[in-house]
Enzyme design. Structure first.
Site, PDB file in Angstrom:
ATOM      1  N   CYS A 386       0.801  -1.093  -0.062  1.00 57.64           N
ATOM      2  CA  CYS A 386      -0.183  -0.016   0.087  1.00 57.64           C
ATOM      3  C   CYS A 386       0.822   1.282   0.069  1.00 57.64           C
ATOM      4  CB  CYS A 386      -0.757   0.127   1.075  1.00 57.64           C
ATOM      5  SG  CYS A 386      -2.346   0.768   0.881  1.00 57.64           S
ATOM      6  N   HIS A 512      -3.641  -4.922   0.415  1.00 57.23           N
ATOM      7  CA  HIS A 512      -2.953  -5.648   1.454  1.00 57.23           C
ATOM      8  C   HIS A 512      -2.994  -7.209   1.561  1.00 57.23           C
ATOM      9  CE1 HIS A 512      -2.597  -1.876   3.952  1.00 57.23           C
ATOM     10  NE2 HIS A 512      -3.667  -1.364   3.057  1.00 57.23           N
ATOM     11  N   GLU A 514      -1.482  -9.073   3.489  1.00 59.24           N
ATOM     12  CA  GLU A 514      -1.302  -9.679   4.704  1.00 59.24           C
ATOM     13  C   GLU A 514      -2.715 -10.211   5.298  1.00 59.24           C
ATOM     14  OE1 GLU A 514      -0.937  -6.660   3.961  1.00 59.24           O
ATOM     15  OE2 GLU A 514      -1.565  -5.236   5.468  1.00 59.24           O
TER      16      GLU A 514
HETATM   17  N1  GLN Z   1      -1.931   6.630   2.613  1.00 56.57           N
HETATM   18  C1  GLN Z   1      -2.105   5.869   1.599  1.00 56.57           C
HETATM   19  C2  GLN Z   1      -3.519   5.994   0.766  1.00 56.57           C
HETATM   20  O1  GLN Z   1      -4.273   6.454   1.425  1.00 56.57           O
HETATM   21  C3  GLN Z   1      -1.917   4.481   1.714  1.00 56.57           C
HETATM   22  C4  GLN Z   1      -2.800   3.673   2.719  1.00 56.57           C
HETATM   23  C5  GLN Z   1      -2.173   2.529   3.004  1.00 56.57           C
HETATM   24  O2  GLN Z   1      -1.151   2.103   3.355  1.00 56.57           O
HETATM   25  N2  GLN Z   1      -3.236   1.702   3.631  1.00 56.57           N
HETATM   26  O3  GLN Z   1      -3.487   5.605  -0.345  1.00 56.57           O
END
Ligand code: GLN
Length: 538
Positions: A386, A512, A514
């Site tokens: 992310c 994600h 994970e």
């Molecule tokens: N801050 C980033 C976004 O909103 C990444 C978010 C995250 O890592 N879950 O896109």
């Protein structure tokens, strides 16, 4: 007359202190029953007033666990999925905030016209309704309900009252109360003390609940006399006081509970006919957690390195991937602000892999970018998740693509190269709660990539939680300077994954992974990342 019930309900409460591992206990019971052939699910009831934990800082509440259907939920749902290997949904987590919200919305609609709206029966009825909803939606044999917090908490009272009424409604043959307590060892006296447990059960009794089974968390073996004493004072059958000793791995807990015949006791008390338990595969994975043949060090470069609960699912995914590779993964927590101040060499020269996890806000970003560069240039396996992937794109744009000061519009305004930008549908959103890109989305994978090698298929689905994405205006420029965009969302044409072709293992994903790793189904990307780290070490 009590209501007939096809589903059996097991209520798990906690006493004495918090953080005893109620979530692990509930998940372990779920695993044991599922492995006996029953259809099981778990509901977490959280007594706090937030509508969900999505707006809370991970330092307050730990990780926010995202479900397939895009709910932001309590991290215990992650344990449930990792143990029982069943997808949790939005309905598997309810907070006091949601329950009050439902009742108050009905009140405004006039559904209680003429009546006084009260905690009992309106709030308690809504709690019971939510419990029934999970079991009927999924046609379950057993629903386990974990009540957050500790018995006696003011905000938990309506929940305890609701589960008391639940037995009143459907009968003792269909319900079981399991209470998790703590039996501390007092070094000065050289003794284990049972009094806190007695008090905690008294507390429950005052609220009309007689626990059927006590799980006693302890650091030392509880002698038989102490267990008998607890049983007598707490009015619980002798065999139903079960010790839960600290284990080196949480995945050992269900095996211990099985050794103490907890699943037999539960099935007997609830009159459940089951198959023979199947735990061989689970045992095999636990074996390699406890006796690995190799060891690697992987750095996690992030912001919340002091509070490990913020990265719960990542830690667990490494345990699963480690077991699959028969390797212990030692995580080295690196604060990205320190990398920013003192450079990457000192902190990263000893590790065999570097992971940058998700995050929000610009604090420590430059340190993360330095860490990406260090991994890229030194051919150290790199995994960006992310925000971690967004950092990899920014670093590549700046240092390979020559786009000076390229950045994300999350961190800077008036950018010449906004390679990461707000998604179009995010631009008009003002409300904070539950408004990110959330839940499962498809991703189409390019053959011949590292991603394809891991998943071995071209269409996958993974869970998201973010507002920003790779700016589509830069797709061609990034590809021209060598970045491989290996996975895209087929409906929205969004870049979901990036990688480098001329690097042993350098992968970034907008989702994600994970969140979908389970002990008996380790995530393919974590598995391959650990494998690449083992190779790097050699
Ligand atoms: N801050 C980033 C976004 O909103 C990444 C978010 C995250 O890592 N879950 O896109």
């Amino acid at each position: 007359m009590v209501r007939r019930s096809k589903t059996k309900y097991i209520f798990v409460t906690g006493g004495v202190v918090s953080a005893l591992g109620k979530g692990i206990a509930a998940a372990s019971i779920g695993l044991l029953l599922k492995q006996r052939g029953l259809k099981v699910s778990i509901l977490k009831l959280d007594p706090y007033l937030n509508l969900d934990p999505g707006t809370m800082s991970p330092t307050q509440h730990g990780e926010v666990f995202v479900t397939e259907d895009g709910a932001e939920t309590d991290l215990d749902l992650g344990h449930y999925e990792r143990f029982i290997d069943v997808n949790m949904m939005k309905i598997n987590n309810a907070t006091a905030g949601q329950i009050y919200d439902t009742v108050l919305t009905k009140e405004r609609k006039g559904e209680y016209l003429g009546g006084t709206v009260q905690v009992v029966p309106h709030i308690t009825n809504e709690i019971k309704e939510r419990i029934h909803n999970v079991s009927t939606t999924n046609k379950l044999d057993v629903l386990i309900i974990e009540i957050g917090g500790t018995v006696g908490d003011i905000e938990g009272l309506p929940f305890v009252e609701a589960i008391r009424q639940f037995r009143y409604d459907i009968g003792a043959q269909n319900t079981l109360y399991i209470h998790l307590t703590y039996v501390p060892y007092i070094a000065a006296a050289g003794e284990l003390k049972t009094k806190p447990t007695q008090h905690s059960v008294k507390n429950l009794l005052e609220m009309g609940i007689q626990p059927d089974i006590l799980l006693a968390r302890t650091e030392r073996t509880i002698p038989k006399e102490a267990k008998d004493k607890i049983a007598l004072f707490c009015n619980v059958e002798k065999g139903c006081v079960i010790e839960v000793k600290d284990q080196s791995s949480i995945y050992q807990v269900p095996l211990e509970l099985h050794n103490y015949k907890l699943d037999d006791i539960i099935c007997e008390k609830l009159n459940l006919e089951t198959k023979e338990i199947k735990l061989d595969a689970w045992r095999q994975y636990v074996k390699y957690i406890k006796t690995p043949v190799d060891k690697v060090k992987i750095a996690i470069v992030g912001k919340y390195t002091g509070l490990k609960d913020s990265y719960k699912s990542i830690i667990e995914a490494f345990i699963h991937a480690g077991s699959a590779n028969k390797c212990k993964v030692e995580l080295v927590w690196v604060n990205s602000e320190e990398v920013e101040h003192s450079g990457p060499e000192g902190m990263l020269s000893e590790v065999h892999g570097i992971l940058i996890p998700g995050g929000f806000g610009d604090r420590g970003i430059e340190g993360k970018l330095l860490s990406v560069k260090y991994a890229r240039e030194n051919e150290i396996p790199f995994f960006g998740i992310c925000l971690g992937m967004q950092c990899a794109v920014i670093e590549y744009a700046r240092n390979v693509g020559g786009m000076k000061n390229a950045n994300s519009t999350e961190f800077a305004r008036k950018l010449k190269y906004p390679v990461i930008d707000l998604m179009a549908e995010q631009k008009k959103i003002k409300r904070k709660g539950g408004t990110m890109r959330l839940g499962a989305f498809d991703c189409e994978i390019e053959k011949g990539t590292k991603l394809y090698k891991a998943y071995k298929k071209t269409m996958i689905s993974e869970r998201h939680r973010h507002r920003f994405e790779v700016n589509n205006d830069y797709i061609n420029t990034l590809e021209d300077c060598g970045l491989v965009l290996s996975g895209k969302n087929p409906d929205l044409n969004l870049v979901e994954t990036i990688e480098l072709a001329d690097h042993p293992w350098f992968v970034g994903v907008q989702y994600h992974p994970e969140l979908k790793s389970r002990l008996t189904k380790p995530h393919p990307l974590f598995r391959d990342f650990v494998k690449a780290s083992i190779n790097f070490k050699k």
